[in-house]
Write an enzyme that holds these catalytic residues in place. Structure first.
Site, PDB file in Angstrom:
ATOM      1  N   ILE A 220       0.834  -1.197   0.000  1.00 15.62           N
ATOM      2  CA  ILE A 220       0.000   0.000   0.000  1.00 15.62           C
ATOM      3  C   ILE A 220       0.873   1.252   0.000  1.00 15.62           C
ATOM      4  CG2 ILE A 220      -1.705   1.278   1.381  1.00 15.62           C
ATOM      5  CD1 ILE A 220      -2.549  -1.524   2.501  1.00 15.62           C
ATOM      6  N   CYS A 221       0.410   2.284  -0.727  1.00 16.20           N
ATOM      7  CA  CYS A 221       1.085   3.578  -0.723  1.00 16.20           C
ATOM      8  C   CYS A 221       2.503   3.454  -1.307  1.00 16.20           C
ATOM      9  CB  CYS A 221       1.101   4.141   0.703  1.00 16.20           C
ATOM     10  SG  CYS A 221       1.595   5.873   0.852  1.00 16.20           S
ATOM     11  N   ILE A 222       3.544   3.797  -0.541  1.00 14.19           N
ATOM     12  CA  ILE A 222       4.925   3.736  -1.012  1.00 14.19           C
ATOM     13  C   ILE A 222       5.525   2.336  -0.853  1.00 14.19           C
ATOM     14  CG2 ILE A 222       5.934   4.410   1.197  1.00 14.19           C
ATOM     15  CD1 ILE A 222       7.122   5.564  -2.306  1.00 14.19           C
TER      16      ILE A 222
END
Length: 310
Positions: A220-222
């Site tokens: 998720i995300c980075i």
């Protein structure tokens, strides 16, 4: 889990439908309740059925006997994978978006895992956090106090967190990594080295083990940059490359492409699936959006991962 499920399903089925309650019935239920905390439901059921069978047909009505005879079928239903929570290791790293795990992503992930039949098992590296930040003023922390990633992660996990070195491919059915700058500062040095970064050895080992075991990985995300660095050629998403005011961290896309990763542009609520390595990713707070959008995207990732397990 065992006590509540077995008591509510098996005991209610047996007790509610027995007629002509006698002293024998009372003794059976007392014996059952004395054993219902043991982790061997099959043995408990077998003993109850044996007691009833030995009592003779005069003690229990045909309907009651039928219910008890059906107990093994009930037990089989209770043991079915769809009726128990599946363990899913969730790797944290501190507590806070600017230097650790992104709290709303981590909590949203835990909630969505529970809602889809998973139990998150929290892990975090037992190491100092790199680049501690003051989250109020968004500047480096000037106190000079070191913070431990494992200790800080316990804030999110309600103290139920273990060292990352204890995690392996046998720890659960799927591995999931929420985002936050802890991914780029402590779990790796992506924040300073970009495509030339290295991933924390314990995390590299865990990602590799899950991939080799053909178990799904969610990022998720980075966090997808960590998976992309370990698993060469992985297809991921970090969101979109423009507009920069909506995608403030879009420069990371060019770096993962240098690693050899395939990048797929996706909105905050969409999910990318890499069939080659069985990796799922969603942008979350790579996008300057809302809490609801981030929660929705994480929920879609968990549902997509669950669907792949069937």
């Amino acid at each position: 889990m065992f006590r509540s499920r077995l008591s509510s399903v098996l005991l209610s089925n047996v007790r509610a439908k027995l007629s002509n309650v006698s002293n024998l019935h009372v003794s059976i239920f007392k014996k059952f309740r004395a054993k219902d905390c043991e982790p061997k439901p099959v043995a408990v059921v077998a003993e109850i059925v044996a007691l009833v069978s030995a009592s003779g047909s005069n003690e229990i009505s045909p309907n009651g006997r039928e219910q008890l005879t059906a107990a093994p079928t009930i037990e089989k239903e209770l043991k079915h994978p769809s009726n128990r929570l599946l363990l899913a290791p969730q790797v944290l790293c501190g507590c806070g978006s600017l230097d650790g795990s992104e709290v709303t992503e981590a909590v949203s992930l835990a909630i969505n895992l529970n809602l889809n039949g998973f139990k998150p098992e929290f892990f975090a590296p037992n190491t100092e956090i790199c680049g501690v930040m003051d989250h109020l003023c968004k500047q480096p922390d000037s106190s000079g106090v070191a913070r431990n990633a494992l200790v800080e992660a316990a804030r999110i996990a309600r103290s139920e967190v273990r060292p990352l070195c204890e995690c392996d491919c046998n720890s659960g059915i799927a591995l999931i990594l929420p985002g936050g700058f802890g991914c780029a500062k402590t779990l790796s040095d992506f924040a300073t080295k970009g495509a030339e970064c290295t991933v924390l050895p314990d995390l590299e080992r865990v990602i590799t083990e899950f991939a080799l075991s053909k178990k799904p990985i969610g990022a998720i995300c980075i966090a997808p940059v960590l998976v992309a660095k370990v698993l060469c050629g992985t297809k991921i998403t970090l969101g979109k490359s423009s507009p920069p005011e909506k995608w403030p961290h879009c420069a990371a896309i060019a770096e993962v492409k240098k690693m050899g990763a395939k990048h797929e542009e996706r909105s905050v609520t969409q999910v990318t699936h890499c069939k080659q390595h069985n990796v799922f990713s969603t942008p979350a707070w790579m996008y300057n959006g809302t809490f609801a959008e981030v929660h929705d995207g994480i929920g879609r990732l968990v549902k997509a991962l669950k669907k792949k397990l069937k």
